[in-house]
Write a protein that holds these residues in place. Sequence first.
Motif, PDB file in Angstrom:
ATOM      1  N   ASP A 118      -4.503   1.183   7.479  1.00 45.73           N
ATOM      2  CA  ASP A 118      -4.962   0.718   5.987  1.00 45.73           C
ATOM      3  C   ASP A 118      -5.923  -0.289   6.569  1.00 45.73           C
ATOM      4  OD1 ASP A 118      -2.950   1.529   4.862  1.00 45.73           O
ATOM      5  OD2 ASP A 118      -1.480   0.536   6.008  1.00 45.73           O
ATOM      6  N   PHE A 119      -6.856  -0.958   5.493  1.00 46.02           N
ATOM      7  CA  PHE A 119      -7.912  -1.221   4.969  1.00 46.02           C
ATOM      8  C   PHE A 119      -7.419  -2.906   4.561  1.00 46.02           C
ATOM      9  CE2 PHE A 119     -11.613  -3.718   3.897  1.00 46.02           C
ATOM     10  CZ  PHE A 119     -12.357  -4.646   5.042  1.00 46.02           C
ATOM     11  N   CYS A 120      -7.285  -3.911   4.852  1.00 53.45           N
ATOM     12  CA  CYS A 120      -7.029  -5.470   3.405  1.00 53.45           C
ATOM     13  C   CYS A 120      -8.078  -6.072   3.720  1.00 53.45           C
ATOM     14  CB  CYS A 120      -5.475  -5.252   3.808  1.00 53.45           C
ATOM     15  SG  CYS A 120      -3.687  -4.057   3.396  1.00 53.45           S
ATOM     16  N   ARG A 121      -7.958  -7.114   2.785  1.00 56.20           N
ATOM     17  CA  ARG A 121      -9.026  -7.824   2.776  1.00 56.20           C
ATOM     18  C   ARG A 121      -8.525  -9.099   1.522  1.00 56.20           C
ATOM     19  NH1 ARG A 121     -14.791  -6.437   0.991  1.00 56.20           N
ATOM     20  NH2 ARG A 121     -13.705  -5.860  -0.952  1.00 56.20           N
ATOM     21  N   VAL A 153       0.616  -9.183   1.371  1.00 51.41           N
ATOM     22  CA  VAL A 153       0.224  -7.667   1.410  1.00 51.41           C
ATOM     23  C   VAL A 153      -0.044  -6.793   2.505  1.00 51.41           C
ATOM     24  CG1 VAL A 153      -2.491  -7.141   1.035  1.00 51.41           C
ATOM     25  CG2 VAL A 153      -1.992  -9.680   0.048  1.00 51.41           C
ATOM     26  N   ASP A 154       1.081  -6.395   2.201  1.00 49.76           N
ATOM     27  CA  ASP A 154       1.511  -4.991   2.990  1.00 49.76           C
ATOM     28  C   ASP A 154       0.475  -3.883   3.013  1.00 49.76           C
ATOM     29  OD1 ASP A 154       3.017  -3.337   5.466  1.00 49.76           O
ATOM     30  OD2 ASP A 154       4.735  -3.784   4.639  1.00 49.76           O
ATOM     31  N   GLY A 155      -0.040  -3.139   3.812  1.00 52.11           N
ATOM     32  CA  GLY A 155      -0.745  -1.528   3.935  1.00 52.11           C
ATOM     33  C   GLY A 155       0.453  -0.853   4.314  1.00 52.11           C
ATOM     34  N   ARG A 191      -2.228 -14.287   5.696  1.00 50.80           N
ATOM     35  CA  ARG A 191      -3.071 -13.054   6.276  1.00 50.80           C
ATOM     36  C   ARG A 191      -2.105 -11.349   5.647  1.00 50.80           C
ATOM     37  NH1 ARG A 191      -6.311 -13.858  11.675  1.00 50.80           N
ATOM     38  NH2 ARG A 191      -5.052 -11.956  11.516  1.00 50.80           N
ATOM     39  N   PRO A 192      -3.001 -10.576   5.536  1.00 48.90           N
ATOM     40  CA  PRO A 192      -2.118  -8.946   5.682  1.00 48.90           C
ATOM     41  C   PRO A 192      -1.288  -8.842   6.504  1.00 48.90           C
ATOM     42  CG  PRO A 192      -4.467  -9.128   4.933  1.00 48.90           C
ATOM     43  CD  PRO A 192      -4.052 -10.018   5.990  1.00 48.90           C
ATOM     44  N   VAL A 193      -0.500  -7.831   6.705  1.00 46.08           N
ATOM     45  CA  VAL A 193       0.136  -7.212   7.372  1.00 46.08           C
ATOM     46  C   VAL A 193       0.346  -6.299   7.207  1.00 46.08           C
ATOM     47  CG1 VAL A 193       2.274  -8.927   7.609  1.00 46.08           C
ATOM     48  CG2 VAL A 193       2.638  -6.958   6.141  1.00 46.08           C
ATOM     49  N   ASN A 194       0.258  -5.236   8.466  1.00 44.05           N
ATOM     50  CA  ASN A 194       0.303  -3.370   8.573  1.00 44.05           C
ATOM     51  C   ASN A 194      -1.479  -3.304   8.481  1.00 44.05           C
ATOM     52  OD1 ASN A 194       2.887  -3.319   9.992  1.00 44.05           O
ATOM     53  ND2 ASN A 194       3.549  -3.575   7.903  1.00 44.05           N
ATOM     54  N   CYS A 195      -2.018  -3.876   8.480  1.00 47.19           N
ATOM     55  CA  CYS A 195      -3.879  -3.328   8.178  1.00 47.19           C
ATOM     56  C   CYS A 195      -4.014  -3.131   9.320  1.00 47.19           C
ATOM     57  CB  CYS A 195      -4.161  -4.822   6.916  1.00 47.19           C
ATOM     58  SG  CYS A 195      -3.084  -4.359   5.650  1.00 47.19           S
ATOM     59  N   GLY A 200       0.651  -1.732   0.364  1.00 41.33           N
ATOM     60  CA  GLY A 200       0.003   0.107  -0.111  1.00 41.33           C
ATOM     61  C   GLY A 200       1.100   1.110  -0.422  1.00 41.33           C
ATOM     62  N   GLY A 201       2.212   1.619   1.004  1.00 36.01           N
ATOM     63  CA  GLY A 201       2.490   2.010   1.303  1.00 36.01           C
ATOM     64  C   GLY A 201       2.378   3.132   2.513  1.00 36.01           C
ATOM     65  N   ALA A 202       2.573   4.684   2.274  1.00 31.33           N
ATOM     66  CA  ALA A 202       2.420   5.852   3.168  1.00 31.33           C
ATOM     67  C   ALA A 202       0.895   5.858   2.851  1.00 31.33           C
ATOM     68  CB  ALA A 202       3.717   6.657   2.780  1.00 31.33           C
ATOM     69  N   ASP A 203       0.198   6.622   4.327  1.00 36.07           N
ATOM     70  CA  ASP A 203      -0.848   6.979   4.095  1.00 36.07           C
ATOM     71  C   ASP A 203      -1.775   5.697   4.080  1.00 36.07           C
ATOM     72  OD1 ASP A 203      -0.156   9.593   4.280  1.00 36.07           O
ATOM     73  OD2 ASP A 203       0.463   8.975   2.284  1.00 36.07           O
ATOM     74  N   ASN A 204      -2.942   6.400   4.097  1.00 42.06           N
ATOM     75  CA  ASN A 204      -3.970   4.966   4.428  1.00 42.06           C
ATOM     76  C   ASN A 204      -4.921   4.490   3.206  1.00 42.06           C
ATOM     77  OD1 ASN A 204      -4.012   6.515   7.082  1.00 42.06           O
ATOM     78  ND2 ASN A 204      -5.629   7.670   6.398  1.00 42.06           N
ATOM     79  N   ASP A 205      -4.641   3.560   3.352  1.00 50.09           N
ATOM     80  CA  ASP A 205      -4.603   2.402   1.918  1.00 50.09           C
ATOM     81  C   ASP A 205      -6.320   1.887   1.727  1.00 50.09           C
ATOM     82  OD1 ASP A 205      -2.366   3.819   0.597  1.00 50.09           O
ATOM     83  OD2 ASP A 205      -1.351   2.304   1.722  1.00 50.09           O
ATOM     84  N   PHE A 206      -6.516   1.270   1.121  1.00 49.80           N
ATOM     85  CA  PHE A 206      -7.916   0.437   1.197  1.00 49.80           C
ATOM     86  C   PHE A 206      -7.020  -1.227   0.349  1.00 49.80           C
ATOM     87  CE2 PHE A 206     -11.014  -1.996  -0.945  1.00 49.80           C
ATOM     88  CZ  PHE A 206     -11.982  -2.047  -0.280  1.00 49.80           C
TER      89      PHE A 206
END
Length: 142
Positions: free
Chosen positions: A129-132, A122-124, A138-142, A106-112
């Motif tokens: 961040d919201f990760c589905r 998958v890394d927010g 499992r995603p990390v940093n979400c 996702g990079g910096a800031d709030n991501d979906f």
Amino acid sequence: MIRHAMRTLCAATLVAAPLVLTATPAQALTSCTVNGRPVSGTIVNGTAGSDFISCGALGVGDSVAGLGGSDYIVINGIVAGTVDGGAGGDYISAGAGTTANGRILGGADNDFISVGPNAGTVDGGPGLDFCRVASGNRPVNC
């Protein structure tokens, strides 16, 4: 004699043609659109502003980067390469999922981020961040 030579030539062509058609390139080319413009190559970049990026499948070594701005990135095939939203609140979708080599960042800031079956990463990133993920890792940093 000419007929026999023509038949032999035609038969050889039918045998050799499938060999040529099944050859794979050394490096896959990603086919995308960036803000409505067709782009292809192993590295596809957005702009410093907000972008709409749509791509087919990403092969190993292929990368798509949104760079700055709030980007909307849609991958319509499996991700075996890297998708990086970059700075800004990004929307990233990869419904076909990732392979073991696939990375969606996702990079910096709030991501979906929305991903199908996830065999990769998958890394927010930093931010809220919201990760589905449909299944798998499992995603990390979400």
